[in-house]
Write an enzyme that holds these catalytic residues in place. Structure first.
Site, PDB file in Angstrom:
ATOM      1  CG  MET A  30      -1.890  -1.193   1.179  1.00  0.00           C
ATOM      2  SD  MET A  30      -3.381  -0.951   2.124  1.00  0.00           S
ATOM      3  CE  MET A  30      -2.719  -0.758   3.755  1.00  0.00           C
ATOM      4  CG  HIS A  34       8.723   0.171   5.923  1.00  0.00           C
ATOM      5  ND1 HIS A  34       8.988  -1.186   5.924  1.00  0.00           N
ATOM      6  CD2 HIS A  34       7.411   0.282   6.263  1.00  0.00           C
ATOM      7  CE1 HIS A  34       7.908  -1.854   6.268  1.00  0.00           C
ATOM      8  NE2 HIS A  34       6.923  -1.000   6.465  1.00  0.00           N
ATOM      9  CG  HIS A  37       7.141  -2.199   1.986  1.00  0.00           C
ATOM     10  ND1 HIS A  37       6.995  -1.089   2.793  1.00  0.00           N
ATOM     11  CD2 HIS A  37       5.940  -2.837   1.997  1.00  0.00           C
ATOM     12  CE1 HIS A  37       5.761  -1.053   3.256  1.00  0.00           C
ATOM     13  NE2 HIS A  37       5.104  -2.097   2.800  1.00  0.00           N
ATOM     14  CD  GLU A 151       8.050 -14.960   8.705  1.00  0.00           C
ATOM     15  OE1 GLU A 151       8.677 -14.517   9.686  1.00  0.00           O
ATOM     16  OE2 GLU A 151       8.277 -16.061   8.187  1.00  0.00           O
ATOM     17  CE  LYS A 152       4.228  -4.448  11.860  1.00  0.00           C
ATOM     18  NZ  LYS A 152       2.913  -4.274  11.273  1.00  0.00           N
ATOM     19  CG  ASP A 153       0.789  -7.018   8.061  1.00  0.00           C
ATOM     20  OD1 ASP A 153       0.218  -6.420   8.979  1.00  0.00           O
ATOM     21  OD2 ASP A 153       1.528  -6.451   7.244  1.00  0.00           O
ATOM     22  CG  LEU A 187      11.290  -1.356   9.889  1.00  0.00           C
ATOM     23  CD1 LEU A 187      12.034  -1.161   8.574  1.00  0.00           C
ATOM     24  CD2 LEU A 187      11.560  -0.178  10.793  1.00  0.00           C
ATOM     25  CB  SER A 188       4.419  -0.468  10.956  1.00  0.00           C
ATOM     26  OG  SER A 188       3.143   0.040  10.618  1.00  0.00           O
ATOM     27  CB  SER A 189       3.262   2.222   6.216  1.00  0.00           C
ATOM     28  OG  SER A 189       3.892   1.299   5.363  1.00  0.00           O
TER      29      SER A 189
END
Ligand code: PAF
Length: 300
Positions: A30, A34, A37, A151-153, A187-189
């Site tokens: 989306m 970072h 990605h 794998e974060k999600d 890390l996350s947007s």
């Protein structure tokens, strides 16, 4: 690098690549890209001939209008990162390109039951239907490919794997490890929306997961006790509102009364920190390097 705003142009480019015998690697995003990605793009680059990144803030997967409104959209920076990472094709459609009748409701959607129901599914009704619908559209546009998800999600990855298996989609799903800041924050947007204080408090999520891992390594197998261990750590940050912190089976994502096998258990956590909801997860048994595991085998 080519950037296409339309389904037709993207499909034509990828069909032509496949006709030449090229393997396509798809990285659905989306935007607000970072290092997490980037690591997925690099994995795709290493394993595929043609790498395509989709950048689309999918309205179907947002329940809260404020969340989608505030979702960062730094397209120029994203394109620069893609070019630098060796991406071949960026697919960056508008909302009407993806959903031609928008804002009328999309009539055909994809819904995965079972793994979608609990945790994020319970806290964000409709979220995984939105994810499954857009991801199946992206797969239909990309054609047979390898597709890379973080794998974060973790629950999203489980939902997508289940969808591919149940619908026999010609896509191989590849999960990429979570990339973290030095202090453990995944890390996350969404992290850009945290103030300095909130950003510091948010590290409690990875600390709670680490405490869960430590408790398991000390022999705790009760799911209820593990919930307590992780919740107690989160409670040390009064500004962080815990949603859930649980130990689940990696396949079914169900919480059992007692852990059957730590090697097939995942620790999941979600909490609201200031204006954002953050999620994180870790394996119940920390992943050790091959060298460390050989040493452990020798000691064992
Ligand atoms: O993980 C994301 O960024 C999104 O959920 C995805 C998979 C690109 C679908 O919109």
């Amino acid at each position: 690098m080519e950037t296409y705003p339309t389904v037709a142009a993207t499909r034509t480019a990828l069909d032509a690549a496949r006709a030449r015998g090229a393997q396509t690697g798809l990285v659905p995003t989306m935007g607000a890209l970072h290092r997490g990605h980037r690591s997925l793009i690099e994995a795709a680059r290493a394993e595929c001939d043609v790498v395509v990144v989709s950048i689309f803030v999918n309205p179907l997967q947002f329940g809260d209008p404020d969340d989608i409104e505030r979702y960062p959209r730094p397209l120029e920076d994203d394109l620069a990162l893609c070019a630098d990472a060796g991406v071949d094709v960026v697919f960056a459609p508008t909302v009407p390109e993806m959903y031609p009748d928008w804002p009328r409701p999309v009539e055909t959607t994809v819904s995965v039951s079972g793994v979608s129901v609990a945790w994020e599914g319970a806290s964000r009704p409709g979220h995984f239907d939105g994810v499954a619908t857009v991801v199946s559209k992206l797969f239909a546009i990309a054609g047979p490919c390898r597709a890379y998800f973080g794998e974060k999600d973790f629950q999203q990855l489980a939902v997508v794997r289940r969808m591919v298996r149940d619908l026999s989609l010609p896509v191989t799903i590849v999960g990429g490890p979570t990339v973290r800041e030095a202090d453990g924050l995944a890390l996350s947007s969404r992290n850009v929306r945290l103030s300095a204080d909130e950003r510091r408090a948010a590290t409690v999520l990875s600390r709670a997961l680490g405490a869960g891992q430590a408790a398991i390594s000390e022999g705790i197998r009760s799911a209820a006790q593990l919930r307590h261990v992780m919740a107690d750590v989160v409670a040390t940050e009064p500004s962080v509102a815990l949603d859930y912190a649980v130990a689940v089976d990696t396949d079914s994502l169900l919480e059992t009364v007692a852990l059957d096998d730590p090697l097939t258990t995942r620790l999941l956590i979600a909490a609201v920190v200031g204006p954002v909801r953050l999620i994180d997860n870790m394996p119940a048994v920390p992943v050790v390097s091959r060298r460390e595991s050989r040493q452990l085998e020798r000691i064992g």
